[in-house]
Design a protein around this motif. Structure first.
Motif, short mmCIF file in Angstrom:
data_model
loop_
_atom_site.label_atom_id
_atom_site.label_comp_id
_atom_site.label_asym_id
_atom_site.label_seq_id
_atom_site.Cartn_x
_atom_site.Cartn_y
_atom_site.Cartn_z
N LEU A 66 68.64 -28.39 -10.41
CA LEU A 66 67.92 -27.31 -10.84
C LEU A 66 66.63 -27.15 -10.30
CD1 LEU A 66 67.93 -24.91 -12.62
CD2 LEU A 66 67.62 -26.07 -14.46
N GLN A 67 65.85 -28.33 -10.40
CA GLN A 67 64.38 -28.05 -9.97
C GLN A 67 64.33 -28.01 -8.68
OE1 GLN A 67 65.98 -30.63 -11.55
NE2 GLN A 67 65.21 -32.80 -10.77
N ARG A 68 65.10 -28.65 -7.70
CA ARG A 68 65.25 -28.37 -6.24
C ARG A 68 65.45 -26.83 -5.98
NH1 ARG A 68 65.49 -31.93 -1.90
NH2 ARG A 68 65.21 -33.89 -2.58
N PHE A 69 66.25 -26.27 -6.74
CA PHE A 69 66.90 -24.87 -6.62
C PHE A 69 65.63 -23.97 -6.85
CE2 PHE A 69 68.55 -21.04 -8.21
CZ PHE A 69 69.25 -20.71 -7.11
N ILE A 70 64.99 -24.28 -8.10
CA ILE A 70 63.85 -23.52 -8.34
C ILE A 70 62.80 -23.48 -7.30
CG2 ILE A 70 62.18 -23.01 -10.12
CD1 ILE A 70 64.16 -24.38 -12.05
N TYR A 71 62.60 -24.60 -6.92
CA TYR A 71 61.57 -24.68 -5.96
C TYR A 71 61.93 -24.08 -4.55
CZ TYR A 71 58.50 -26.96 -2.21
OH TYR A 71 57.83 -27.08 -1.26
N ALA A 72 63.04 -24.13 -4.33
CA ALA A 72 63.65 -23.42 -3.00
C ALA A 72 63.70 -21.91 -3.13
CB ALA A 72 65.14 -23.72 -2.73
N LEU A 73 63.65 -21.24 -4.04
CA LEU A 73 63.47 -19.76 -4.20
C LEU A 73 62.22 -19.32 -3.75
CD1 LEU A 73 65.09 -19.36 -7.77
CD2 LEU A 73 66.03 -18.57 -5.55
N GLY A 74 61.18 -20.25 -3.71
CA GLY A 74 59.47 -19.72 -3.23
C GLY A 74 59.00 -18.62 -4.13
#
Ligand SMILES: [Zn+2]
Length: 675
Positions: free
Chosen positions: A517-525
């Motif tokens: 989840l954390q990688r995804f949230i970060y990926a959203l930019g």
């Protein structure tokens, strides 16, 4: 209600404790307690002072950001003149300086010099009265400067009151010291990145950032900037002569005992040969120092000898600054183009005829924004001087008008986006223009996808800048979610692709679906959401759906998320396009595993400090792993630390841990425990 004697004692005790811990943190660089423990002390003092205003003293540690904005700067006369330094640009200049010193002193033996790096900062003068900070001024013309007391007080490194302890029994009733206020290079980059993201004008260099932050009428702005200070000079005091050391180096050591920060690189050397060696040592360290320097300052160490030598008008005869060779070059601007950032800001960039500066070939330089273009009056075809400082992006410093013949017309601000032709806007009070088309703008889409696939985000291998541009150009991807719709037959015939490389790419895109989840949230930019904030959000919300429905108030409740970031996060998840994107990605099969706090782990509930570097993971990756296992990762060793995880080149934390008998784990032991 009147304060009791006990309240007064408690206020004194808290003030002393806070001062001592602040000293250990800022001057000695050896923090003893956690930031949170410091905050508790600070809050307690604050509430006592609120209850009993009569107990509030002017130099209380709570009074750093007390004053209201000013309407202008007052002038302050320095107690003694703030001299400037003569420069030496070569070894020969330095040798000549040493010769002059010996001649004037009529001595033949080697002279002792006190040497320190020359910081590229802002010179300030501080006055202490009965041990309390009374006034602070800029250098001004050397005799009269501007009153910046309200701002200097906000620097955590500046003691509002000089320390009294076992080692120093006397404090002069008046004391004047000189120093340099500066911003560390990494902080400078952060400030500029933030200003650019907010479409505001970035600072040209760390010195400008320090000067701009110090010369503020509102101390709150100064307080928000990470300013630091080193004291390097003695302006005078009314102490009896025998209490003041007779040389520069010991004077600096006394400053340190009083709680004034000094440069840890300071050394004494004897003779010109050692001066040259010291210069080479600092020069080779230059890029590793956390702040920018432009040379080395040498001072005749002995105060009596200094006095015998005297000064010429504004510069002392007993000191010199040996400057590093200027890293500048001269070249032609082939063209000026406009780059579009991930968040739409337009940055003018100069394409240069390649030139070697300080051993590095430079072929482009940032022009920052249109105010900067106007200021420099820089045009295509001009001959310009460029400067490279540290690892900051090279800059155009001026146009060489003598060599720039047949000048082309002035550069006009583009009316539309160079990538998508969309209209450009200027945020109120901002210097940069912005394209607001978001992912409909191809240039922004490239940057958005680059960020999305990057190593610390979705970690998709094989999608470099060139390939992303190609896919966008061939209309294979029009949005982030299209990445997950790419089929082998779409790309197999493209230039640079074959059966193997296309199936590898498809495979690595597929693999990335299983993520955290954390990688995804970060990926959203999302603006202001870096890796740490993303992890923080993931831990607090434990699911993307919950995060999408959260209120701004709930976001602010989370530790470490300020109102500005909360606003951006909330705006992002209220936007129709973002909601669609997230939902589509989930429909496409992205699996976002929430951080599982594993209570059975050996690390659960433990307080851990990490130091040094590791071969199997970065410090950030390790930190993430530990947090997920329920550990608290902190930055400084204290008696509350359970483990120190120590990698290569551990530094002072390791000896501190040994001193406090704290268990230390090496990389292999950590890997074993993590599995
Ligand atoms: Zn655009």
């Amino acid at each position: 209600m009147k304060p009791k004697k006990a309240d007064q004692l408690q206020v004194e005790k808290l003030s002393t404790l806070i001062r001592t811990h602040s000293y250990k943190y800022h001057v000695l660089d050896e923090p003893e307690i956690e930031d949170s423990e410091y905050d508790v002390l600070f809050q307690e003092l604050l509430s006592l002072e609120e209850r009993f205003p009569e107990l509030l003293s002017k130099s209380s540690p709570t009074q750093r950001v007390g004053s209201k904005p000013l309407s202008g700067f007052k002038k302050i006369s320095h107690g003694s003149q703030m001299l400037s330094l003569d420069n030496a640009f070569s070894i020969k200049d330095l040798e000549d300086f040493d010769k002059r010193v010996k001649e004037r002193l009529a001595i033949e033996e080697d002279v002792e010099y006190c040497c320190e790096p020359k910081l590229d900062g802002v010179a300030v003068n501080l006055f202490y009265k009965n041990g309390a900070l009374d006034k602070a001024a800029t250098r001004g013309d050397g005799t009269v400067g501007e009153d910046i007391t309200h701002n200097i007080k906000t620097l955590p490194a500046v003691p509002l009151e000089l320390l009294r302890n076992k080692e120093v029994t006397t404090i002069p009733t008046s004391l004047e010291v000189r120093g340099e206020v500066f911003i560390e290079s990494s902080e400078f980059k952060k400030i500029n990145k933030k200003l650019e993201e907010e479409a505001k004008k970035p600072f040209a260099n760390p010195r400008n950032a320090a000067a701009g932050s110090l010369r503020q009428l509102d101390p709150k702005i100064t307080a928000s900037r990470p300013l630091k200070l080193f004291i390097h000079g003695y302006g005078g005091s009314d102490s009896p002569h025998e209490e003041i050391p007779n040389n520069q180096f010991e004077m600096l050591q006394l400053f340190k005992k009083w709680g004034l920060p000094i440069n840890p690189e300071t050394e004494t050397v004897r003779g010109i040969k050692s001066c040259i060696e010291y210069f080479s040592k600092i020069e080779s360290k230059r890029n590793a120092l956390p702040y920018e320097i432009d040379g080395v300052v040498y001072k005749v160490n002995n105060f009596n000898l200094q006095q015998r030598m005297g000064k010429v008008t504004r510069a002392p005869r007993w000191a010199v600054a040996r400057k590093f060779p200027a890293e500048t070059g001269k070249t032609v601007i082939n063209s000026i183009s406009f780059q579009v950032g991930r968040l739409g800001s337009i940055t003018p960039v100069a394409d240069l005829e390649p030139v070697k500066v300080g051993g590095v070939t430079i072929s482009n330089a940032s022009l920052h924004n249109f105010d900067e273009i106007d200021r420099l009056d820089v045009r295509e075809g001009d001959v310009v001087i460029i400067k490279r400082a540290g690892d900051v992006i090279p800059q155009v410093t001026k146009v060489d008008l003598k060599d720039s013949v047949k000048r082309k017309p002035k550069i006009k601000q583009p009316k539309t986006c160079p990538s998508c032709n969309g209209e450009l806007f200027r945020d109120e009070g901002a210097a940069a223009l912005r394209c607001l088309k978001g992912q409909e703008c191809p240039a922004q889409l490239v940057e958005v996808i680059k960020h999305f696939v990057s190593r610390n985000a979705m970690n998709i291998d094989g999608l470099g800048d060139k390939i992303i541009r190609l896919f966008i150009e061939k209309k294979i991807i029009k949005s982030v979610s299209d990445l997950y719709k790419i089929k082998e037959e779409d790309i197999i015939s493209l230039e640079g692709f074959g059966p193997k490389s296309s199936s590898n790419l498809i495979e690595s895109i597929k693999t990335s679906k299983d993520t955290s989840l954390q990688r995804f949230i970060y990926a959203l930019g999302i603006r202001e959401v870096g890796e740490a904030t993303a992890l923080n959000l993931a831990i607090n919300f434990n699911g993307i759906k919950r995060l999408m429905e959260v209120s701004k108030e709930d976001l602010i409740e989370i530790n470490d998320i300020g109102p500005v970031a909360a606003g951006f996060i909330h705006d992002y998840f209220s936007d129709k396009n973002s909601i669609e994107l997230v939902n589509e990605l989930i429909l496409l099969g992205l699996k976002l595993s929430p951080p599982q706090t594993d209570n059975s782990s050996k690390f659960s509930g433990k307080t851990i400090v990490i130091t040094g570097s590791f071969t199997s993971f970065s410090r950030n990756e390790l930190k993430e792993q530990l947090i997920v296992r329920g550990a608290k990762v902190t930055s400084s060793i204290s008696t509350k630390t359970d483990f120190l995880i120590s990698g290569e080149k551990p530094g002072s934390k390791l000896s501190k841990a040994e001193e406090l008998n704290i268990k230390t784990l090496n990389e292999q032991e950590v890997i074993d425990l993590l599995n």
